[in-house]
Enzyme design. Structure first.
Site, PDB file in Angstrom:
ATOM      1  N   GLN A 134      11.809  20.832  70.497  1.00  0.00           N
ATOM      2  CA  GLN A 134      11.664  22.185  69.958  1.00  0.00           C
ATOM      3  C   GLN A 134      11.251  22.126  68.492  1.00  0.00           C
ATOM      4  O   GLN A 134      12.027  21.692  67.646  1.00  0.00           O
ATOM      5  CB  GLN A 134      12.988  22.940  70.106  1.00  0.00           C
ATOM      6  CG  GLN A 134      12.983  24.342  69.525  1.00  0.00           C
ATOM      7  CD  GLN A 134      14.254  25.096  69.856  1.00  0.00           C
ATOM      8  OE1 GLN A 134      14.587  25.252  71.033  1.00  0.00           O
ATOM      9  NE2 GLN A 134      14.962  25.556  68.846  1.00  0.00           N
ATOM     10  N   SER A 137      12.572  24.708  63.310  1.00  0.00           N
ATOM     11  CA  SER A 137      13.057  24.625  61.931  1.00  0.00           C
ATOM     12  C   SER A 137      12.085  23.856  61.036  1.00  0.00           C
ATOM     13  O   SER A 137      11.415  22.921  61.467  1.00  0.00           O
ATOM     14  CB  SER A 137      14.423  23.937  61.888  1.00  0.00           C
ATOM     15  OG  SER A 137      15.391  24.698  62.580  1.00  0.00           O
ATOM     16  N   GLU A 252      19.341  28.132  73.577  1.00  0.00           N
ATOM     17  CA  GLU A 252      19.756  26.993  72.760  1.00  0.00           C
ATOM     18  C   GLU A 252      21.225  27.134  72.361  1.00  0.00           C
ATOM     19  O   GLU A 252      21.990  26.171  72.425  1.00  0.00           O
ATOM     20  CB  GLU A 252      18.885  26.901  71.514  1.00  0.00           C
ATOM     21  CG  GLU A 252      19.249  25.720  70.613  1.00  0.00           C
ATOM     22  CD  GLU A 252      18.499  25.721  69.298  1.00  0.00           C
ATOM     23  OE1 GLU A 252      18.325  24.639  68.723  1.00  0.00           O
ATOM     24  OE2 GLU A 252      18.112  26.814  68.835  1.00  0.00           O
TER      25      GLU A 252
END
Length: 415
Positions: A134, A137, A252
Site C-alpha cells: 500500500q 503515507s 486496514e
C-alpha cells in the site's frame, strides 16, 4: 482438488460436512495431529516454507475468501455459513497469505472497481500469486494523508508517477501496490487525488528497506521516478481517490484490530492466553495481583474479538466497516501493548538481557513482541487520528477547525 462443491444454496450442515472431508483429504495428517495439541506443536511440524508450498491447495478450494463469488476465487456463500466453516478450520490456523491484497486492495475493488478489474486482480490475490503493498503515507503526509504530494500526470492512456512513499509494509515482496497520487494540485487537498493500481516490477520504482528496533525490515520507503500506470488500472473517477481510499483505510484499520478481525491479528506479541501459561511457568500464577492483571486483559481480549467479529460480518457482506473499524483499531493498539508489557514483566531479568547477535530471530519471542507492539499506535492510522474519527463520525462531535479547508492544495503549507 478443485473448488469445493459448496454454493449459496448449500446448507450450513452440508457445507461443514464437505469441509470436514476436505480437511481429512487435503490437510497433512501431521498438521492435523499437531493442531489438536496446540499452536506450539503445530509450529514445530509446519514451517512457513511448508505452508507456502501447500497454500495453493487452500486457495483452489475457495476457502481463503469463501464469501467472494466463485469467479473471484471464493464460494459465494453467506457470512453465517462462512462463520461455521471458519470455526471448523480455526484449530488448524490456516493463515491467509497476502493480507494486504485480501483486505485493502479487495475492499477498494469491491466498492469502486470495475468487474474487469475484479476479474483481473482478485483471483491471483486469493492464490497468493500476486502480492500487494500500500503506497499511501509519505514523509510529509502521514497523519494528514490528504496532503500527499506524489504526482500523477496523464500521458495518453497512461499516468506517469513521481514522488516518495514511506512505511510501506512488504513493499520489497510486492508485485503490485495500491497507490494514491495527486492529479490536480489546483483542487483542495481531498479533491485532487486519484487511486491507482501500480505494477511494482518496472523501471522507476526503487524500494529501500527500513530497519526496525526488532532487527527486521518489514517496512520500506519507495521512490517513484517516472513509473507508469495504465488508465485501465485507475480505480474510480479521476480526482475521486480520497473517497475510494475510505474503503481501503477502513479495511486496514480492521485488519490490524486483533482477534476476530480476519486480518493480521496482534501484529506483535503473544495473547492473554499465553500470559496465563507464562505466569504458571514462572510461578507467578498464585499471586492474586498478577491473576487480576491477567484476567482483566483476558476479558478485554474477548470483548475485542466480539467487536471485531461484528465488523467482519459487514466486510463479508461487501459492506464498508466505516468508522466502526476505528473502535477495534484503537482498542487493539492499547490492549496489545499492555499485554506485551505484562509479558515482559512476568519474565523479569530474562526479558532485559540476552546474547548479542545479528540474527533478529535470536531475540526472545516475548521481547520481540513487546518491541513490535510499539508500532501498534501508528500503523493503520495513528490512535489520535482514529479517536478523531470516532469522535466526529460516531459521537457526532464537531470537527477540528481547519483554516485551509477549501483552499487549493498548492497553496497549503507542507513540511
Amino acid at each position: 482438488m478443485t473448488q469445493l462443491p459448496i454454493t449459496a444454496n448449500t446448507t450450513t450442515s452440508d457445507a461443514v460436512a464437505i469441509v470436514e472431508r476436505w480437511v481429512e483429504a487435503e490437510v497433512p495428517a501431521a498438521w492435523r495431529s499437531a493442531a489438536a495439541q496446540g499452536p506450539a506443536a503445530l509450529k514445530a511440524v509446519r514451517s512457513p516454507a511448508d505452508y507456502r508450498q501447500w497454500y495453493p491447495t487452500f486457495a483452489r478450494s475457495g476457502l481463503v475468501a469463501p464469501t467472494w463469488r466463485p469467479e473471484h476465487g471464493g464460494l459465494g456463500i453467506s457470512h453465517d455459513v462462512a462463520r461455521a466453516i471458519e470455526a471448523l478450520l480455526a484449530p488448524l490456523r490456516l493463515t491467509r497469505l497476502n493480507p494486504l491484497g485480501l483486505n485493502n486492495t479487495a475492499a477498494a475493488l469491491f466498492s469502486h472497481g470495475s468487474e474487469e478489474q475484479r476479474m483481473r486482480f482478485l483471483p491471483p490475490i486469493v492464490r497468493n500469486e500476486e502480492k500487494w503493498c500500500q503506497l499511501f503515507s509519505e514523509p510529509g503526509a502521514g497523519s494528514d494523508l490528504a496532503s500527499l504530494a506524489t504526482r500523477a500526470v496523464r500521458d495518453g492512456n497512461h499516468w506517469v508517477i513521481t514522488g516518495q512513499k514511506v512505511w510501506t509494509t512488504w513493499a520489497d515482496e510486492a508485485d503490485f501496490a495500491i497507490l494514491l497520487a495527486r492529479t490536480d494540485p489546483e483542487a483542495p487537498k481531498h479533491e485532487g487525488i486519484t487511486y491507482f493500481l501500480l505494477d511494482m516490477h518496472q523501471p522507476g520504482v526503487d524500494v529501500r528497506p527500513l530497519r526496525q528496533i526488532t532487527g527486521e525490515a518489514e517496512f520500506n520507503e519507495v521512490f517513484l521516478d517516472g513509473a507508469r500506470v495504465p488508465d485501465a488500472h485507475r480505480v474510480g473517477e479521476i480526482n475521486d481517490g480520497w473517497r475510494v481510499s475510505a474503503s481501503t483505510l477502513s479495511s486496514e484499520r480492521q485488519m490490524v484490530s486483533g482477534s476476530g478481525s480476519g486480518g493480521m491479528g496482534r501484529l506483535g506479541g503473544s495473547s492473554a492466553e499465553r500470559l496465563i501459561s507464562v505466569a504458571r511457568e514462572r510461578g507467578r500464577w498464585d499471586d492474586p495481583v498478577v491473576r487480576s492483571k491477567i484476567m482483566r486483559l483476558w476479558a478485554q481480549e474477548q470483548i475485542r474479538g466480539w467487536t471485531n467479529a461484528r465488523v467482519r460480518a459487514a466486510l463479508s457482506a461487501h459492506q464498508s466497516p466505516g468508522a466502526a473499524s476505528s473502535i477495534g483499531k484503537v482498542h487493539q493498539a492499547t490492549l496489545n501493548q499492555q499485554i506485551q508489557d505484562l509479558m515482559v514483566d512476568l519474565l523479569g531479568t530474562a526479558a532485559i538481557a540476552w546474547p548479542v547477535t545479528d540474527d533478529p530471530d535470536a531475540l526472545p519471542r516475548e521481547v520481540h513482541g513487546m518491541l513490535r507492539s510499539l508500532a501498534n499506535s501508528i500503523e493503520g492510522g495513528t490512535t489520535d487520528i482514529n479517536k478523531n474519527i470516532l469522535g466526529e463520525r460516531v459521537l457526532g462531535l464537531p470537527k477540528e477547525p481547519d483554516p485551509w479547508k477549501g483552499k487549493p492544495w498548492k497553496e497549503i503549507p507542507r513540511s
